[in-house]
Motif scaffolding. Structure first.
Motif, PDB file in Angstrom:
ATOM      1  N   ARG A 112       1.925   4.339  -1.011  1.00 30.52           N
ATOM      2  CA  ARG A 112       2.878   3.558  -0.213  1.00 30.52           C
ATOM      3  C   ARG A 112       3.308   2.326  -0.991  1.00 30.52           C
ATOM      4  N   TYR A 166       7.773   2.525   1.832  1.00 29.26           N
ATOM      5  CA  TYR A 166       7.036   2.528   3.096  1.00 29.26           C
ATOM      6  C   TYR A 166       7.208   1.203   3.834  1.00 29.26           C
ATOM      7  N   THR A 167       7.116   0.100   3.104  1.00 33.73           N
ATOM      8  CA  THR A 167       7.280  -1.213   3.713  1.00 33.73           C
ATOM      9  C   THR A 167       8.650  -1.347   4.363  1.00 33.73           C
ATOM     10  N   GLN A 190       8.712   0.910   7.491  1.00 32.86           N
ATOM     11  CA  GLN A 190       7.833   0.341   8.512  1.00 32.86           C
ATOM     12  C   GLN A 190       8.492  -0.865   9.190  1.00 32.86           C
ATOM     13  N   LEU A 217       6.060   4.754  14.346  1.00 32.87           N
ATOM     14  CA  LEU A 217       5.947   5.384  13.028  1.00 32.87           C
ATOM     15  C   LEU A 217       4.596   6.075  12.953  1.00 32.87           C
ATOM     16  N   ASP A 276       2.138   8.530  10.640  1.00 28.84           N
ATOM     17  CA  ASP A 276       1.887   9.051   9.300  1.00 28.84           C
ATOM     18  C   ASP A 276       1.024  10.309   9.402  1.00 28.84           C
TER      19      ASP A 276
END
Length: 185
Positions: A73, A77-78, A81, A91, A93
């Motif tokens: 990540r 991803y940040t 998110q 969200l 995973d």
């Protein structure tokens, strides 16, 4: 000469069709591979940017994003998110490998997660073709109980999945082939 044209026409048609399918898959990859699977319920894509998440929330009312990526990540991803949180999107995973078969027990767990997730649901992996194709096939076949053909279409070249044994990401098609036996078409 007549014999050669008899062979050349079908060969040319096959090559033309293959080129068309390849061009469609490449265009899909270049534009985020976003597709509506079931209107108002299920969507699929490649890795969405934060701007993509914002647009999908606004235009399609996405309430849950299912991230299938198992890569490290980083910024991708940040960004996802943050945009999900800003839009009130759940969200989830569910890391998967695109090069290893998904065990049946994991496929069953994935089906339950997708069935229980608030809709509309967006499923994605990095390219939106292989892992996303398997998850979409599971949703269409096991959750929505649609036809085997409709489910298997999710793992087709239309979305960029080329299931050729020994090449590409055949493990996703193989996973589906084993899992579909458990849902009884």
């Amino acid at each position: 000469m007549r014999y050669l044209s008899f062979i050349a026409w079908p060969a040319g048609a096959i090559l033309g069709l293959a080129a068309l399918i390849g061009a469609h898959a490449a265009l899909g990859q270049a534009t985020g591979n976003f597709h509506e699977v079931i209107a108002g319920e299920l969507y699929r894509s490649a890795q969405p940017s934060g701007a993509d998440v914002n647009a999908y929330a606004k235009n399609y009312g996405i309430r849950t994003i299912l991230n299938l990526r198992n890569e490290k990540r980083t910024e991708w991803y940040t960004d996802e998110q943050k945009a999900a949180a800003e839009n009130g999107i759940t969200l989830i995973d569910f890391p998967m490998s695109s090069s290893r078969e998904l065990p049946i027990a994991e496929a069953q767990k994935l089906a339950k997660i997708m069935a229980d997730a608030p809709k509309p649901l967006l499923i994605h992996c990095e390219h939106g073709a292989n892992r996303t194709g398997l998850a979409s096939a599971i949703y269409v076949g096991a959750v929505e109980k649609m036809s085997e053909t409709a489910a298997e279409f999710q793992l087709s070249p239309y979305y960029g999945n080329f299931a050729i044994k020994g090449l590409g990401r055949y493990a996703m098609y193989s996973s589906w082939d084993k899992y579909e036996e458990t849902i009884g078409f």
